[in-house]
Design an enzyme around this catalytic site. Structure first.
Site, mmCIF file in Angstrom:
data_model
loop_
_atom_site.group_PDB
_atom_site.id
_atom_site.type_symbol
_atom_site.label_atom_id
_atom_site.label_comp_id
_atom_site.label_asym_id
_atom_site.label_seq_id
_atom_site.Cartn_x
_atom_site.Cartn_y
_atom_site.Cartn_z
ATOM 1 C CB SER A 95 -0.918 -0.017 1.212
ATOM 2 O OG SER A 95 -1.667 1.158 1.244
ATOM 3 N N GLY A 98 2.189 1.798 -3.447
ATOM 4 C CA GLY A 98 1.056 2.170 -4.293
ATOM 5 C C GLY A 98 0.646 3.623 -4.064
ATOM 6 C CD GLU A 122 6.499 -7.819 -14.591
ATOM 7 O OE1 GLU A 122 5.389 -7.463 -14.165
ATOM 8 O OE2 GLU A 122 6.784 -9.006 -14.783
ATOM 9 C CD GLN A 139 2.021 -7.020 0.999
ATOM 10 O OE1 GLN A 139 1.996 -7.368 2.168
ATOM 11 N NE2 GLN A 139 1.224 -6.079 0.522
HETATM 12 N N1 LIG Z 1 6.747 -10.003 -11.476
HETATM 13 C C1 LIG Z 1 7.231 -11.232 -11.494
HETATM 14 C C2 LIG Z 1 6.380 -12.337 -11.668
HETATM 15 C C3 LIG Z 1 6.950 -13.608 -11.703
HETATM 16 N N2 LIG Z 1 8.279 -13.754 -11.566
HETATM 17 C C4 LIG Z 1 8.889 -15.072 -11.605
HETATM 18 C C5 LIG Z 1 8.147 -16.107 -10.779
HETATM 19 C C6 LIG Z 1 7.542 -17.038 -11.756
HETATM 20 O O1 LIG Z 1 7.609 -18.368 -11.258
HETATM 21 C C7 LIG Z 1 8.412 -16.856 -12.989
HETATM 22 C C8 LIG Z 1 7.672 -17.085 -14.264
HETATM 23 O O2 LIG Z 1 6.521 -16.264 -14.278
HETATM 24 P P1 LIG Z 1 5.361 -16.564 -15.316
HETATM 25 O O3 LIG Z 1 4.988 -18.010 -15.255
HETATM 26 O O4 LIG Z 1 4.302 -15.544 -15.146
HETATM 27 O O5 LIG Z 1 6.171 -16.246 -16.667
HETATM 28 P P2 LIG Z 1 6.085 -16.864 -18.114
HETATM 29 O O6 LIG Z 1 4.865 -17.736 -18.242
HETATM 30 O O7 LIG Z 1 6.253 -15.767 -19.059
HETATM 31 O O8 LIG Z 1 7.409 -17.728 -18.113
HETATM 32 P P3 LIG Z 1 7.611 -19.320 -18.042
HETATM 33 O O9 LIG Z 1 7.308 -19.831 -19.412
HETATM 34 O O10 LIG Z 1 9.040 -19.512 -17.638
HETATM 35 O O11 LIG Z 1 6.618 -19.816 -17.008
HETATM 36 O O12 LIG Z 1 8.870 -15.511 -12.942
HETATM 37 C C9 LIG Z 1 9.103 -12.660 -11.385
HETATM 38 O O13 LIG Z 1 10.319 -12.788 -11.239
HETATM 39 N N3 LIG Z 1 8.560 -11.416 -11.364
#
Ligand SMILES: Nc1ccn([C@H]2C[C@H](O)[C@@H](COP(=O)(O)OP(=O)(O)OP(=O)(O)O)O2)c(=O)n1
Length: 178
Positions: A95, A98, A122, A139
């Site tokens: 929060s 945010g 991101e 978190q």
């Molecule tokens: N904001 C984020 C969200 C996730 N992850 C990490 C934890 C997840 O276990 C890994 C993969 O996330 P996703 O499954 O959403 O990603 P993709 O589907 O694009 O990749 P993959 O094909 O490797 O599953 O990335 C991360 O570092 N940062």
């Protein structure tokens, strides 16, 4: 079901959840606070191509902070390296971040059972805001998973984000076949 603080501690004792470094004071009622690592990255190209390997450049957040601006996607990284072997970890904002207009994930908050790494953030901002390495940024919450896992993330041939790193990792969408 989301794990409580005492259940998170139990899983840490068993080694099914690893958070490094772990500080007891960062454990909330049903979450664990993670912190912004010193490396940020931005894409080299302004126009990204979902089929291409879009390269990033890394830089360090200076000691007296770094101002983020709207209109740019910044990739950040958690200080914390985590492993989650029996639960589904989710990265959520706080929060307090945010309320500063800082988003820490564009669309992906879910982690996978078996994910072993630091978390890439991101980051985008609603207005210019100075951020600092080490500040609380998000978190982790842990969900109970229902059913047997056939393919753990760490053994999946196409797990794209499981190579241990202390830096943000760019999109590996280019490895998908579409
Ligand atoms: N904001 C984020 C969200 C996730 N992850 C990490 C934890 C997840 O276990 C890994 C993969 O996330 P996703 O499954 O959403 O990603 P993709 O589907 O694009 O990749 P993959 O094909 O490797 O599953 O990335 C991360 O570092 N940062």
């Amino acid at each position: 079901m989301i794990l409580s603080d005492s259940r998170i501690l139990e899983e840490i004792e068993k080694g099914t959840i690893i958070i490094e470094p772990f500080k007891r004071e960062c454990l909330g009622t049903n979450s664990y606070d993670v912190h912004l690592g010193k490396y940020l990255a931005t894409y080299k190209s302004r126009v990204l191509d979902a089929k291409a390997h879009n390269e990033i450049e890394h830089f360090e957040i200076p000691k007296d902070g770094y101002v983020l601006y709207p209109g740019t996607l910044y990739l950040g990284v958690t200080v914390e390296y985590t492993e989650t072997h029996g639960h589904v970890p989710f990265l959520e904002g706080k929060s307090s971040t945010g309320r500063l207009g800082i988003d820490i994930h564009a669309t992906a908050g879910k982690g996978d059972v078996g994910f072993c790494n630091t978390w890439t953030l991101e980051i985008s901002v609603a207005q210019p805001v100075k951020i600092y390495a080490g500040m609380p940024i998000g978190q982790l919450i842990y969900f109970v998973v229902e059913g047997k896992i056939e393919t753990m993330y760490n053994s999946k041939g196409n797990a794209k984000y499981n190579n241990k790193t202390t830096r943000p990792v760019e999109s590996m969408m280019w490895k998908n076949r579409f």
